[in-house]
Design a protein around this motif. Sequence first.
Motif, PDB file in Angstrom:
ATOM      1  N   LEU A  76      -9.408   9.084 -11.295  1.00 26.67           N
ATOM      2  CA  LEU A  76      -9.165   8.860 -10.046  1.00 26.67           C
ATOM      3  C   LEU A  76      -8.918   9.451  -8.745  1.00 26.67           C
ATOM      4  O   LEU A  76      -7.955   8.990  -7.387  1.00 26.67           O
ATOM      5  CB  LEU A  76      -7.319   7.155 -10.109  1.00 26.67           C
ATOM      6  N   SER A  77      -9.535  10.660  -8.853  1.00 26.54           N
ATOM      7  CA  SER A  77      -8.731  11.884  -8.218  1.00 26.54           C
ATOM      8  C   SER A  77      -9.364  11.423  -6.634  1.00 26.54           C
ATOM      9  O   SER A  77      -9.004  11.929  -5.848  1.00 26.54           O
ATOM     10  CB  SER A  77      -9.327  12.673  -8.878  1.00 26.54           C
ATOM     11  N   GLU A  78     -10.092  10.358  -6.610  1.00 20.50           N
ATOM     12  CA  GLU A  78     -10.629  10.289  -5.106  1.00 20.50           C
ATOM     13  C   GLU A  78      -9.790   9.165  -4.657  1.00 20.50           C
ATOM     14  O   GLU A  78      -9.919   8.631  -3.199  1.00 20.50           O
ATOM     15  CB  GLU A  78     -12.439   8.941  -5.035  1.00 20.50           C
ATOM     16  N   LEU A  79      -8.570   8.764  -5.486  1.00 15.83           N
ATOM     17  CA  LEU A  79      -8.176   7.843  -4.691  1.00 15.83           C
ATOM     18  C   LEU A  79      -6.991   8.243  -3.668  1.00 15.83           C
ATOM     19  O   LEU A  79      -6.719   9.221  -4.461  1.00 15.83           O
ATOM     20  CB  LEU A  79      -7.725   6.765  -5.439  1.00 15.83           C
ATOM     21  N   SER A  80      -6.796   7.366  -2.644  1.00 22.10           N
ATOM     22  CA  SER A  80      -5.097   7.980  -2.057  1.00 22.10           C
ATOM     23  C   SER A  80      -4.020   7.177  -3.320  1.00 22.10           C
ATOM     24  O   SER A  80      -4.162   6.632  -4.173  1.00 22.10           O
ATOM     25  CB  SER A  80      -4.937   7.078  -0.628  1.00 22.10           C
ATOM     26  N   LEU A  81      -2.925   7.569  -2.842  1.00 22.31           N
ATOM     27  CA  LEU A  81      -1.977   7.437  -3.905  1.00 22.31           C
ATOM     28  C   LEU A  81      -1.644   5.704  -3.790  1.00 22.31           C
ATOM     29  O   LEU A  81      -1.543   5.651  -5.110  1.00 22.31           O
ATOM     30  CB  LEU A  81      -0.361   8.126  -3.083  1.00 22.31           C
ATOM     31  N   PHE A  82      -1.661   4.829  -2.612  1.00 19.21           N
ATOM     32  CA  PHE A  82      -1.311   3.982  -3.035  1.00 19.21           C
ATOM     33  C   PHE A  82      -2.703   2.826  -3.665  1.00 19.21           C
ATOM     34  O   PHE A  82      -2.700   1.625  -4.836  1.00 19.21           O
ATOM     35  CB  PHE A  82      -1.364   2.960  -1.289  1.00 19.21           C
ATOM     36  N   ASP A  83      -3.783   3.376  -3.312  1.00 24.12           N
ATOM     37  CA  ASP A  83      -5.115   2.732  -4.651  1.00 24.12           C
ATOM     38  C   ASP A  83      -4.495   2.674  -5.145  1.00 24.12           C
ATOM     39  O   ASP A  83      -5.569   2.183  -6.406  1.00 24.12           O
ATOM     40  CB  ASP A  83      -6.685   3.283  -3.728  1.00 24.12           C
TER      41      ASP A  83
END
Length: 217
Positions: A76-83
């Motif tokens: 999930l490294s592509e995601l922002s914290l909330f996503d």
Amino acid sequence: MTSIVPLSIRLMCVTGILAGLAACSPPVSGQLENVYYDYATNVANGRGHDAAKNVTDTTINHYEHIRDLALHSADLSELSLFDEICVYYLRGRFDAVALSKFTGRDVMNTLVKANLIGEDKFETFTLRDIRYTKTEARAELFKSGETTQLEMWFEKQDGKWKVSPQRFRDARGDVLERRIVQFQGDRNNVMSELLKARGFENGLTQNLRQPLQKTSS
């Protein structure tokens, strides 16, 4: 006998009609404020399916992507914290069979009800410094007359303005990330606490980090 209306008079009539239509249409800033208020009010009141009517197709596609990550991806490294939290939330609330049936709108509705989209009292935010082209617009978000360090973007879709919250989501995550660094916090602990606040007794567990559908070796 049919009377013939002179061309000049016909042109004057057409011009008058078009001017009347233009006068009835609110200015762009008013249109943006209206679509934002509808969107934010639906988000604040947990009506995710209604809020989905005010967003771009790209936004719906984003939530389909969030669903797919929850189902299939450990990275999930592509995601922002909330996503990233949204992915963990879906994994904790649904099994693979149930989640695979969700549309992007269903995912958005679920996350709205979990208070993972938008901000507290989202409908009270106001738009300032509105700038726009024929197809795109942005505005700063203010709350109680003060800046929030957040912006909302809009796109013209099928002749109507729609909310395009990608930059808002990213900026919201960036604000929290900066606070974590400022107060020397731990990112995983913050995500864990946010999950606990949404009914996950043990917070962020190793099980939530695993995709719902395991790949066969």
